[in-house]
Motif scaffolding. Structure first.
Motif, short mmCIF file in Angstrom:
data_model
loop_
_atom_site.label_atom_id
_atom_site.label_comp_id
_atom_site.label_asym_id
_atom_site.label_seq_id
_atom_site.Cartn_x
_atom_site.Cartn_y
_atom_site.Cartn_z
N LEU A 120 -3.08 74.82 12.37
CA LEU A 120 -3.75 73.84 11.39
C LEU A 120 -2.15 72.61 12.24
CD1 LEU A 120 -4.98 71.98 9.75
CD2 LEU A 120 -3.46 72.86 7.89
N ARG A 121 -1.02 72.85 12.00
CA ARG A 121 0.42 71.55 12.18
C ARG A 121 -0.27 71.45 13.38
NH1 ARG A 121 5.66 70.85 13.45
NH2 ARG A 121 6.01 70.05 11.24
N GLN A 122 -0.16 72.53 14.98
CA GLN A 122 -0.49 72.48 15.97
C GLN A 122 -1.05 71.20 15.88
OE1 GLN A 122 3.09 73.86 16.73
NE2 GLN A 122 1.90 73.36 18.98
N GLY A 123 -3.14 71.30 16.07
CA GLY A 123 -3.83 70.45 15.26
C GLY A 123 -3.28 69.36 14.86
N LEU A 124 -2.84 69.27 13.70
CA LEU A 124 -2.62 67.38 13.14
C LEU A 124 -0.78 66.61 14.39
CD1 LEU A 124 -1.64 68.29 9.94
CD2 LEU A 124 -3.49 66.99 10.27
N ARG A 125 -0.27 67.48 15.05
CA ARG A 125 0.83 66.97 16.27
C ARG A 125 0.21 66.57 17.28
NH1 ARG A 125 6.05 67.56 15.63
NH2 ARG A 125 6.44 67.97 16.86
N ARG A 126 -1.39 67.32 17.61
CA ARG A 126 -1.89 67.53 19.11
C ARG A 126 -1.24 68.33 19.78
NH1 ARG A 126 -5.33 61.17 18.86
NH2 ARG A 126 -6.02 61.48 16.52
N GLU A 127 -0.67 69.09 20.09
CA GLU A 127 0.83 69.75 20.45
C GLU A 127 0.22 71.10 21.30
OE1 GLU A 127 4.85 69.32 19.68
OE2 GLU A 127 4.47 71.03 19.30
N HIS A 128 0.03 70.88 22.76
CA HIS A 128 -0.90 72.35 23.02
C HIS A 128 -2.09 72.94 22.39
CE1 HIS A 128 2.71 71.46 25.51
NE2 HIS A 128 3.64 71.97 24.28
N VAL A 129 -2.45 72.32 21.74
CA VAL A 129 -3.60 72.92 21.03
C VAL A 129 -4.63 73.98 21.93
CG1 VAL A 129 -5.67 72.61 19.30
CG2 VAL A 129 -4.25 70.82 19.54
N LEU A 130 -4.60 73.77 22.80
CA LEU A 130 -6.19 74.19 23.69
C LEU A 130 -5.07 76.04 23.81
CD1 LEU A 130 -8.68 75.32 25.10
CD2 LEU A 130 -7.25 74.41 27.45
N PRO A 131 -4.43 76.06 24.52
CA PRO A 131 -3.53 77.10 24.63
C PRO A 131 -3.26 77.52 23.22
CG PRO A 131 -1.74 75.27 25.99
CD PRO A 131 -3.35 75.19 24.86
N VAL A 132 -2.73 77.65 22.33
CA VAL A 132 -3.22 77.95 20.64
C VAL A 132 -4.15 78.79 20.09
CG1 VAL A 132 -2.14 77.68 18.17
CG2 VAL A 132 -0.76 76.72 20.34
N VAL A 133 -5.55 77.45 20.59
CA VAL A 133 -6.10 78.35 19.67
C VAL A 133 -7.17 79.28 20.84
CG1 VAL A 133 -7.20 75.84 18.65
CG2 VAL A 133 -7.54 76.45 20.82
#
Length: 200
Positions: A25-38
């Motif tokens: 959730l935090r990475q999504g909110l920051r729009r930071e490396h979202v694809l690699p994370v998910v």
């Protein structure tokens, strides 16, 4: 139908707010490396679920040492991240994504892997429980059940990571990030304590 049963059971297990979900959730909110994370979360679930169907769950539950290492190592990892989140929360001026350069991809992925593989509850949910439920479906049905479980994991993490940005206007103010990180710190600390404290 095994496919739908696997999907529904897996979704009910992973949808609860936990360390991994809070990080995504935090990475999504920051729009930071979202694809690699998910992708890291979803592919890891696929590997663990497949391992459970193949019989890894029985091996894990028969090794108290492996369970102890996972329990205390996971608790230490969660508590460390709780401290980091708490430090961010007490400095509201540092909460906005625009105030920080993006974290390195390697660091983000390693942290995500830590939330996945250092959390014993992930093994209990995916390897032990889903593996056991899948194997009740027989030789043919177990992998179909597993496919449904894996599909639920991909659907959930992609939705959580990429739809989180819709909350962007809400988190445009540093105070919102302060509350989010305070909540994350509380969740991490609670989970860490729950891992190591004796059950009553």
């Amino acid at each position: 139908m095994p496919l739908l049963a696997g999907f529904a059971t897996s979704l009910s297990l992973i949808i609860a707010i936990g360390a991994q979900n809070a990080f995504v959730l935090r990475q999504g909110l920051r729009r930071e490396h979202v694809l690699p994370v998910v992708l890291t979360c979803a592919v890891s679930d696929a590997v663990l679920i497949s391992g459970g169907i193949a019989g890894l769950g029985a091996l894990l539950t028969s090794s108290p040492l492996a369970l102890s290492i996972a329990k205390y190592g996971g608790a230490a990892f969660l508590f460390t991240y709780a401290v980091i989140a708490a430090r961010r929360a007490v400095r509201p001026g540092a909460m906005s994504p625009a105030d920080h350069a993006p974290a390195a991809l390697r660091s983000v992925v390693l942290t995500c892997l830590g939330f996945t593989y250092l959390n014993p509850h992930v093994y209990l949910d995916t390897v032990v429980l889903l593996g056991a439920l899948a194997n009740q479906r027989g030789t043919d049905g177990r992998w179909i059940y597993g496919l449904g479980a894996v599909a639920a994991s991909f659907a959930w993490f992609f939705a959580l990571g990429f739809l989180a940005r819709k909350l962007g206007p809400l988190f445009a103010r540093p105070r919102a990030w302060q509350f989010l990180d305070a909540g994350i710190a509380l969740v991490m600390t609670t989970l860490a304590a729950w891992m190591v404290l004796p059950a009553h």
